[in-house]
Scaffold this motif. Sequence first.
Motif, PDB file in Angstrom:
ATOM      1  N   VAL A  49      46.430  37.938  40.233  1.00  0.00           N
ATOM      2  CA  VAL A  49      46.018  39.333  40.392  1.00  0.00           C
ATOM      3  C   VAL A  49      44.818  39.583  39.478  1.00  0.00           C
ATOM      4  O   VAL A  49      44.878  39.327  38.274  1.00  0.00           O
ATOM      5  N   LEU A  50      43.716  40.044  40.065  1.00  0.00           N
ATOM      6  CA  LEU A  50      42.468  40.193  39.317  1.00  0.00           C
ATOM      7  C   LEU A  50      42.248  41.608  38.789  1.00  0.00           C
ATOM      8  O   LEU A  50      41.537  41.792  37.797  1.00  0.00           O
ATOM      9  N   PHE A  51      42.839  42.598  39.446  1.00  0.00           N
ATOM     10  CA  PHE A  51      42.645  43.987  39.042  1.00  0.00           C
ATOM     11  C   PHE A  51      43.973  44.720  38.950  1.00  0.00           C
ATOM     12  O   PHE A  51      44.907  44.447  39.715  1.00  0.00           O
ATOM     13  N   ALA A  52      44.034  45.642  38.011  1.00  0.00           N
ATOM     14  CA  ALA A  52      45.172  46.551  37.908  1.00  0.00           C
ATOM     15  C   ALA A  52      44.661  47.948  38.241  1.00  0.00           C
ATOM     16  O   ALA A  52      43.674  48.411  37.662  1.00  0.00           O
ATOM     17  N   LYS A  53      45.300  48.609  39.188  1.00  0.00           N
ATOM     18  CA  LYS A  53      44.877  49.950  39.583  1.00  0.00           C
ATOM     19  C   LYS A  53      45.415  50.958  38.582  1.00  0.00           C
ATOM     20  O   LYS A  53      46.614  51.025  38.330  1.00  0.00           O
ATOM     21  N   THR A  54      44.516  51.744  37.994  1.00  0.00           N
ATOM     22  CA  THR A  54      44.878  52.743  36.991  1.00  0.00           C
ATOM     23  C   THR A  54      44.351  54.104  37.444  1.00  0.00           C
ATOM     24  O   THR A  54      43.549  54.181  38.389  1.00  0.00           O
ATOM     25  N   PRO A  55      44.755  55.196  36.784  1.00  0.00           N
ATOM     26  CA  PRO A  55      44.201  56.513  37.128  1.00  0.00           C
ATOM     27  C   PRO A  55      42.682  56.575  36.976  1.00  0.00           C
ATOM     28  O   PRO A  55      42.015  57.367  37.638  1.00  0.00           O
ATOM     29  N   GLN A  56      42.127  55.723  36.117  1.00  0.00           N
ATOM     30  CA  GLN A  56      40.684  55.713  35.902  1.00  0.00           C
ATOM     31  C   GLN A  56      39.938  54.810  36.879  1.00  0.00           C
ATOM     32  O   GLN A  56      38.709  54.845  36.958  1.00  0.00           O
ATOM     33  N   GLY A  57      40.670  53.964  37.623  1.00  0.00           N
ATOM     34  CA  GLY A  57      40.016  53.065  38.563  1.00  0.00           C
ATOM     35  C   GLY A  57      40.623  51.682  38.515  1.00  0.00           C
ATOM     36  O   GLY A  57      41.792  51.512  38.164  1.00  0.00           O
ATOM     37  N   TYR A  58      39.806  50.687  38.838  1.00  0.00           N
ATOM     38  CA  TYR A  58      40.262  49.297  38.882  1.00  0.00           C
ATOM     39  C   TYR A  58      39.868  48.595  37.581  1.00  0.00           C
ATOM     40  O   TYR A  58      38.685  48.423  37.290  1.00  0.00           O
ATOM     41  N   ALA A  59      40.864  48.205  36.817  1.00  0.00           N
ATOM     42  CA  ALA A  59      40.635  47.525  35.544  1.00  0.00           C
ATOM     43  C   ALA A  59      40.935  46.035  35.708  1.00  0.00           C
ATOM     44  O   ALA A  59      41.889  45.647  36.390  1.00  0.00           O
ATOM     45  N   LEU A  60      40.121  45.212  35.062  1.00  0.00           N
ATOM     46  CA  LEU A  60      40.337  43.769  35.129  1.00  0.00           C
ATOM     47  C   LEU A  60      41.616  43.377  34.407  1.00  0.00           C
ATOM     48  O   LEU A  60      41.909  43.869  33.318  1.00  0.00           O
ATOM     49  N   THR A  61      42.370  42.485  35.004  1.00  0.00           N
ATOM     50  CA  THR A  61      43.516  41.873  34.324  1.00  0.00           C
ATOM     51  C   THR A  61      42.979  40.721  33.460  1.00  0.00           C
ATOM     52  O   THR A  61      41.783  40.415  33.472  1.00  0.00           O
ATOM     53  N   ALA A  62      43.868  40.078  32.741  1.00  0.00           N
ATOM     54  CA  ALA A  62      43.455  38.928  31.931  1.00  0.00           C
ATOM     55  C   ALA A  62      42.882  37.833  32.831  1.00  0.00           C
ATOM     56  O   ALA A  62      41.881  37.181  32.488  1.00  0.00           O
ATOM     57  N   GLU A  63      43.482  37.638  34.012  1.00  0.00           N
ATOM     58  CA  GLU A  63      42.976  36.627  34.946  1.00  0.00           C
ATOM     59  C   GLU A  63      41.593  37.037  35.478  1.00  0.00           C
ATOM     60  O   GLU A  63      40.702  36.198  35.647  1.00  0.00           O
ATOM     61  N   GLY A  64      41.426  38.334  35.716  1.00  0.00           N
ATOM     62  CA  GLY A  64      40.123  38.825  36.163  1.00  0.00           C
ATOM     63  C   GLY A  64      39.058  38.634  35.111  1.00  0.00           C
ATOM     64  O   GLY A  64      37.919  38.245  35.413  1.00  0.00           O
ATOM     65  N   GLU A  65      39.404  38.897  33.850  1.00  0.00           N
ATOM     66  CA  GLU A  65      38.453  38.702  32.745  1.00  0.00           C
ATOM     67  C   GLU A  65      37.991  37.253  32.679  1.00  0.00           C
ATOM     68  O   GLU A  65      36.811  36.969  32.437  1.00  0.00           O
ATOM     69  N   ARG A  66      38.928  36.316  32.912  1.00  0.00           N
ATOM     70  CA  ARG A  66      38.564  34.896  32.842  1.00  0.00           C
ATOM     71  C   ARG A  66      37.649  34.480  33.992  1.00  0.00           C
ATOM     72  O   ARG A  66      36.897  33.517  33.880  1.00  0.00           O
ATOM     73  N   LEU A  67      37.690  35.228  35.093  1.00  0.00           N
ATOM     74  CA  LEU A  67      36.850  34.883  36.246  1.00  0.00           C
ATOM     75  C   LEU A  67      35.419  35.408  36.113  1.00  0.00           C
ATOM     76  O   LEU A  67      34.526  34.923  36.805  1.00  0.00           O
ATOM     77  N   ILE A  68      35.200  36.367  35.214  1.00  0.00           N
ATOM     78  CA  ILE A  68      33.870  36.987  35.092  1.00  0.00           C
ATOM     79  C   ILE A  68      32.780  35.959  34.786  1.00  0.00           C
ATOM     80  O   ILE A  68      31.745  35.907  35.457  1.00  0.00           O
ATOM     81  N   ALA A  69      32.982  35.128  33.789  1.00  0.00           N
ATOM     82  CA  ALA A  69      31.940  34.173  33.377  1.00  0.00           C
ATOM     83  C   ALA A  69      31.564  33.207  34.498  1.00  0.00           C
ATOM     84  O   ALA A  69      30.372  33.059  34.816  1.00  0.00           O
ATOM     85  N   PRO A  70      32.513  32.531  35.140  1.00  0.00           N
ATOM     86  CA  PRO A  70      32.120  31.640  36.241  1.00  0.00           C
ATOM     87  C   PRO A  70      31.509  32.395  37.425  1.00  0.00           C
ATOM     88  O   PRO A  70      30.611  31.875  38.101  1.00  0.00           O
ATOM     89  N   ALA A  71      31.973  33.627  37.680  1.00  0.00           N
ATOM     90  CA  ALA A  71      31.392  34.401  38.776  1.00  0.00           C
ATOM     91  C   ALA A  71      29.940  34.758  38.479  1.00  0.00           C
ATOM     92  O   ALA A  71      29.074  34.692  39.357  1.00  0.00           O
ATOM     93  N   GLU A  72      29.660  35.134  37.228  1.00  0.00           N
ATOM     94  CA  GLU A  72      28.281  35.463  36.862  1.00  0.00           C
ATOM     95  C   GLU A  72      27.395  34.223  36.869  1.00  0.00           C
ATOM     96  O   GLU A  72      26.215  34.301  37.221  1.00  0.00           O
ATOM     97  N   ALA A  73      27.947  33.085  36.505  1.00  0.00           N
ATOM     98  CA  ALA A  73      27.174  31.840  36.569  1.00  0.00           C
ATOM     99  C   ALA A  73      26.816  31.520  38.022  1.00  0.00           C
ATOM    100  O   ALA A  73      25.689  31.083  38.319  1.00  0.00           O
ATOM    101  N   THR A  74      27.758  31.749  38.920  1.00  0.00           N
ATOM    102  CA  THR A  74      27.491  31.538  40.349  1.00  0.00           C
ATOM    103  C   THR A  74      26.439  32.520  40.847  1.00  0.00           C
ATOM    104  O   THR A  74      25.560  32.165  41.637  1.00  0.00           O
ATOM    105  N   GLU A  75      26.525  33.756  40.366  1.00  0.00           N
ATOM    106  CA  GLU A  75      25.545  34.783  40.744  1.00  0.00           C
ATOM    107  C   GLU A  75      24.136  34.361  40.324  1.00  0.00           C
ATOM    108  O   GLU A  75      23.172  34.497  41.088  1.00  0.00           O
ATOM    109  N   GLN A  76      24.003  33.842  39.113  1.00  0.00           N
ATOM    110  CA  GLN A  76      22.689  33.401  38.626  1.00  0.00           C
ATOM    111  C   GLN A  76      22.173  32.223  39.437  1.00  0.00           C
ATOM    112  O   GLN A  76      20.985  32.140  39.746  1.00  0.00           O
ATOM    113  N   ALA A  77      23.067  31.298  39.784  1.00  0.00           N
ATOM    114  CA  ALA A  77      22.660  30.144  40.574  1.00  0.00           C
ATOM    115  C   ALA A  77      22.195  30.585  41.959  1.00  0.00           C
ATOM    116  O   ALA A  77      21.203  30.075  42.496  1.00  0.00           O
TER     117      ALA A  77
END
Length: 303
Positions: free
Chosen positions: A46-74
């Motif tokens: 699960v990558l996001f937790a739905k909160t009253p403020q919106g979609y917050a990253l879970t710990a698993e989502g946080e770990r995916l940010i760096a590789p996703a941004e590296a893919t974005e740059q590539a």
Amino acid sequence: MDWDDLRIFLAVARAESLSGAGRRLAMDASTIGRRIARLEQAIGAVLFAKTPQGYALTAEGERLIAPAEATEQAAAAASEATRSEAGLTGQLRIGAPDGCANYLLPQIARDLCAAHPGLEVQILALPRVVNLTKREADMAVAVSAPDTGRLVAQRLTDYRLHLAAHQDYLDRHPPIRDIADLKGHGLIGYIPDMIFDRELDYLSETGTQTAAITSNSVSVQMQAIRAGAGLGIVHDFAIPFAPGVRRVLEDKISLKRSFWLIRHADDRASRRLTLLAELVAQAVRAEVSRLQAEVSAAPHRLA
């Protein structure tokens, strides 16, 4: 893993909502929700937790940010490699406080688009610091250098601000020859608790009284000054756009500030964004210089 799924994941992480990501990607929010669910199923987390403020990253989502941004740059680098060298094309979003956004960036955008017909320039005017970490913009003009985040800052140019009023206001009130003469005059400035950068706290630096009319927008402040509502601290480069507005006590109240060009550190690898940043930097310097020279050369009353 599909790059397009990662692109959608990053958009939701930065916007913190499906609707916000949808606006950025020109996609329906329900489609984005299905794509996120598909990605979560594919990686078994699960990558996001739905909160009253919106979609917050879970710990698993946080770990995916760096590789996703590296893919974005590539992906961006691959796109640049296949793009024609004839000109700069595509979208460029520039964030800026509204003084810069209103009085400098329109002319700069005009000239950039004229020189590069395939370029689309978006001007993001915000009464706060632009969040480049969440990719609100490709680059931002700011009034101070950042001290946190993976950002790089380039000093652009200094600019001047002075106390000013419309000639109609000056004609209706006693002469202002010294700071003491400001007592009893209506002042215009920022809403104190909405000053998002200490460099914008103009009135406290001048030692003048609390403003009677306040706004979080430089343009609204200038419109109040043009309406003859009082005196306020204005950018010299904005005065040519406000017929009838004159500098007051310019030998006693004169402020100097600087503009900085802020970029995400990862974007230095992008040749396209680096070239565009150089063009924006040169244009900001030239436009500030041109407009300030125009004000200095024009005849004006001290009051």
